[in-house]
Scaffold this motif. Sequence first.
Motif, short mmCIF file in Angstrom:
data_model
loop_
_atom_site.label_atom_id
_atom_site.label_comp_id
_atom_site.label_asym_id
_atom_site.label_seq_id
_atom_site.Cartn_x
_atom_site.Cartn_y
_atom_site.Cartn_z
N ARG A 327 -3.71 -62.20 94.92
CA ARG A 327 -2.82 -61.46 94.05
C ARG A 327 -2.93 -59.96 94.27
N VAL A 328 -1.81 -59.27 94.07
CA VAL A 328 -1.81 -57.82 94.08
C VAL A 328 -1.28 -57.35 92.73
N TYR A 329 -1.92 -56.32 92.17
CA TYR A 329 -1.54 -55.80 90.87
C TYR A 329 -1.18 -54.33 90.98
N PHE A 330 -0.17 -53.92 90.23
CA PHE A 330 0.17 -52.51 90.12
C PHE A 330 0.78 -52.28 88.74
N ALA A 331 0.87 -51.01 88.35
CA ALA A 331 1.47 -50.65 87.07
C ALA A 331 2.33 -49.42 87.28
N ASN A 332 3.23 -49.17 86.34
CA ASN A 332 4.10 -48.00 86.48
C ASN A 332 4.05 -47.10 85.25
N SER A 333 4.78 -46.01 85.32
CA SER A 333 4.73 -45.01 84.27
C SER A 333 5.48 -45.42 83.02
N ALA A 334 6.18 -46.54 83.08
CA ALA A 334 6.78 -47.11 81.88
C ALA A 334 5.85 -48.13 81.22
N GLY A 335 4.65 -48.29 81.78
CA GLY A 335 3.64 -49.15 81.16
C GLY A 335 3.69 -50.60 81.58
N ARG A 336 4.48 -50.92 82.59
CA ARG A 336 4.57 -52.31 83.02
C ARG A 336 3.47 -52.64 84.01
N ILE A 337 2.72 -53.71 83.76
CA ILE A 337 1.65 -54.18 84.63
C ILE A 337 2.13 -55.48 85.28
N VAL A 338 2.14 -55.48 86.61
CA VAL A 338 2.75 -56.57 87.36
C VAL A 338 1.72 -57.19 88.31
N GLY A 339 1.74 -58.50 88.40
CA GLY A 339 0.95 -59.22 89.39
C GLY A 339 1.85 -60.06 90.27
N LEU A 340 1.66 -59.97 91.58
CA LEU A 340 2.44 -60.74 92.54
C LEU A 340 1.53 -61.67 93.32
N ASP A 341 2.01 -62.87 93.57
CA ASP A 341 1.29 -63.83 94.42
C ASP A 341 1.65 -63.54 95.87
N ILE A 342 0.64 -63.17 96.68
CA ILE A 342 0.91 -62.79 98.07
C ILE A 342 0.45 -63.86 99.05
N SER A 343 0.27 -65.09 98.56
CA SER A 343 -0.20 -66.17 99.44
C SER A 343 0.73 -66.38 100.63
N ASN A 344 2.04 -66.27 100.41
CA ASN A 344 3.02 -66.49 101.47
C ASN A 344 3.81 -65.23 101.77
N LEU A 345 3.14 -64.09 101.66
CA LEU A 345 3.83 -62.82 101.86
C LEU A 345 4.39 -62.69 103.27
N LYS A 346 3.67 -63.19 104.26
CA LYS A 346 4.13 -63.04 105.65
C LYS A 346 5.41 -63.84 105.90
N GLU A 347 5.71 -64.78 105.03
CA GLU A 347 6.97 -65.52 105.12
C GLU A 347 8.04 -64.89 104.23
N GLY A 348 7.71 -63.74 103.61
CA GLY A 348 8.69 -63.04 102.79
C GLY A 348 8.70 -63.42 101.33
N HIS A 349 7.65 -64.11 100.85
CA HIS A 349 7.60 -64.56 99.46
C HIS A 349 6.46 -63.86 98.72
N CYS A 350 6.79 -63.25 97.60
CA CYS A 350 5.75 -62.68 96.72
C CYS A 350 6.20 -62.79 95.28
N PRO A 351 6.22 -64.01 94.72
CA PRO A 351 6.73 -64.21 93.35
C PRO A 351 5.87 -63.51 92.31
N MET A 352 6.51 -63.08 91.25
CA MET A 352 5.80 -62.47 90.14
C MET A 352 5.06 -63.55 89.35
N VAL A 353 3.77 -63.34 89.10
CA VAL A 353 2.97 -64.30 88.36
C VAL A 353 2.31 -63.68 87.13
N PHE A 354 2.50 -62.36 86.96
CA PHE A 354 1.92 -61.70 85.78
C PHE A 354 2.80 -60.53 85.41
#
Length: 549
Positions: A327-354
């Motif tokens: 998983r990769v996590y980031f947040a922004n200045s509007a306060g949103r904390i996001v987690g993406l599943d990068i298991s299949n990133l090389k195939e172009g998939h990174c669904p939001m999981v958090f």
Amino acid sequence: MEIPRGQIDHQKLLEELVAVFHAPKSKAPKSKARRNGKYKRSVVFVLLLLLLGIASAVFFFLASAFAMSGRQPLSKRQPISKKKSIGTELSQGRVRHSSRPTVRGILQFRGNEERNWYGMGPVPFQPEILWRFPDRPMCSESRVGSEVSTWCGTGWTGQPVVWERPDGITEVIVGAYDRKVHFINAETGKETRPPFTTGDIIKGSVTLDPDGDPLLYFGSRDNKLRIVAIDRPRPVELFALPASFVHGIWNNDWDANPTIRDGILYTGGENGYFFAIKLNRDYDERGLVQVHPEMLASVQGWTKELLKKVGDSNASIENSVTLFKNRVYFANSAGRIVGLDISNLKEGHCPMVFDFWAGDDVDATIVADHDGSLYVSVELERFLPRSDEVGQLMKLDPAKPKNPLLWSLAIPPSFADYKGGIWATPALGRGVLYVATNPGQLLAVDTRTGQITFADFINPHAWSSPVVVDDTLMVATCKGEIRAYGLDDPRKPERLWSVHIPSGACIESTPAVWKGRIIVGARDGYIYAFGKPPSPKPIKTSMLHSVQH
């Protein structure tokens, strides 16, 4: 709220479209009249034309889908292919190193991809200033909107890279407000190679390639994220991604510190987008490093609903991305904390999981502990009701996405500053989180319960992130001080020593601690190294006799 991430399986889509328009096989007998053969050839010709038209339509359809999905070419004018890619072109064949050297040092902000490692001891006791770099202050002018002001030294986050080069030199690499990346000998404070100049100030921390390739990654306020080679006589830019590559929000600065895993660069921009870029590193026939970047994902971090909640358009990504397992996590200045599943990133998939809303600006980097829990520091500027609900320091459990908040603390403003909350990234110790707050408190917080076990006043505008090395807690202040605490009892730090820079200037940058050196920049225009000065060499007896005679 959904991230508009456009997860399209291009191969599957292509197969489905081809299947829809695929001509059925002929069921006619094998023996045919000659005229039927001509008819058949005509039919085949028509079908071929039809399939060619369909293929063209599919191509343009996929191109449009490709542009809207997480996988995009790095150039709007020139798609990336295996034969040609953005960056330095190769005149002949490529040479790939079969093995990579181990890189020793602090290579990125907070040391690793979980953002919880701070350097290597020993930590000097009662250190002194060993050197100051350079001879004159590092300053330049920079524009914010219509206002032009002079910026000096290094700022938030500004943590130096410190690494042990193959030639035995320990080198400091740091971006500064004079628009340059500087290279300094950690022992002597002298320049080791020419600086690399950008078009505006550098606020964030640089990253050195962790896999041993001589590459440097960083952003600048000149709107570019860069990859720079350092295996030439002078540093050479191999690639620059402009923030205008996407239709972003807020502004085009790059404060975030990139992180590298398995040949993929992860970072966020103040344009509000998260990026994952496959580097495709290799070497030319001269043995010089090259890159051929390919965009794997560009994810918009905000929604219209989020901007409506906060009441403005500030949804930039200024914190550095954090990785934990898949998983990769980031947040922004509007306060949103996001987690993406990068298991299949090389195939172009990174669904939001958090997806969690903290209610206000999150510029401090998320910290992950050994079990994947997240420690999040939030500013208090908008004073929305959500900030009262969830506080400004929190522990989240991503395994419980519907109710992840385990504990939280409120960090209200002080009389000295109307802004509350936290800009500094917390440091993890033995069961304790050490936090410097904007109102000026240094806190020790039990990671399990959220209970504050220790507090000390370190003055307002405490943006420098605390560091923990060898059971010593160190924090820099906006009064030009570095203060150290012993952690025999991690819940009750005891003050050991403090050291000041002569100017008393604010230290917003985060110190790097490496083998007896503490290295940090300040807003007075200089970078400082602290440590124990070498003991004077004893005078030989023969020399004493010669002096007496």
